[in-house]
Design a protein around this motif. Structure first.
Motif: not given
Length: 212
Positions: A74-77, A81-82, A87-89, A164-166
């Protein structure tokens, strides 16, 4: 995400799939290598589950690993984004004409191959010097599986990679496939390898740092 940026969100091409498989293979090779001496370098709840089924890791440690793996994803995604200006993950999804049952079989088979490789090169007490190549072998099988299954369901093999992406995109369509498939495949690989290739009478509990 890099492919989408370069192609203005164009459709995935064979070249793009090859690039993705290479990127995953190399990144996983490094991730497993740098984490091997600290935590075993699992980075995948399915791999952790397979190690647990085979008795190489305790339930409590497995639960802690799962929490860390999911939070890391989750943190990676969020960082992606930042760093990419929003951009969308994109969440993992099934390709056109591919049903949930089809994808489930794909995930079971691909994760079986991954966890079997983990057992053969990292967890088997008889592995000897072959353990040196465990990280690159693991990276290679993931890259190969992405080449085979990426066009059908994204070839996750890793519930954390899908989670994470979800979460970040808040898209949960068929998300269960990316949990059930990898966990079933990992369990089958663990049972098969333990029963047929590791002698129960001589099997010793491996320390967590030796997981791989």
């Amino acid at each position: 995400m890099a492919f989408n940026k370069l192609t203005d969100n164009g459709s995935t091409t064979p070249a793009g799939l090859v690039a993705a498989s290479l990127a995953h293979a190399l990144a996983l090779f490094v991730a497993v290598s740098v984490g091997a001496n600290i935590s075993g370098g699992h980075v995948n709840p399915a791999v952790t589950f397979g190690a647990f089924v085979g008795g190489h890791i305790t339930l409590i440690r497995s639960l802690l690993y799962w929490v860390a793996q999911l939070l890391g994803s989750v943190v990676a995604c969020l960082l992606l984004r930042l760093a990419t200006a929003g951009l969308e993950t994109s969440a993992f999804s099934l390709s056109s004409g591919v049903g949930a049952g089809n994808a489930l079989v794909f995930e079971i088979v691909m994760t079986f191959g991954l966890v079997y490789t983990v057992y053969a090169t990292a967890l088997d007490p008889k592995k000897g010097n072959i353990g040196i190549i465990a990280p690159i072998a693991i990276g290679f099988i993931v890259g190969a599986n992405i080449l085979a299954g990426g066009a059908f369901d994204g070839a996750s093999m890793n519930p954390a990679v899908s989670f994470g992406p979800a979460v970040v995109s808040w898209t949960w369509d068929n998300h269960w496939v990316y949990w059930v498939g990898p966990f079933v495949g990992a369990a089958i690989a663990a049972v098969v390898y333990e029963v047929f290739f590791i002698n129960p009478s001589t099997h010793e509990q491996l320390p967590i740092s030796a997981d791989y």
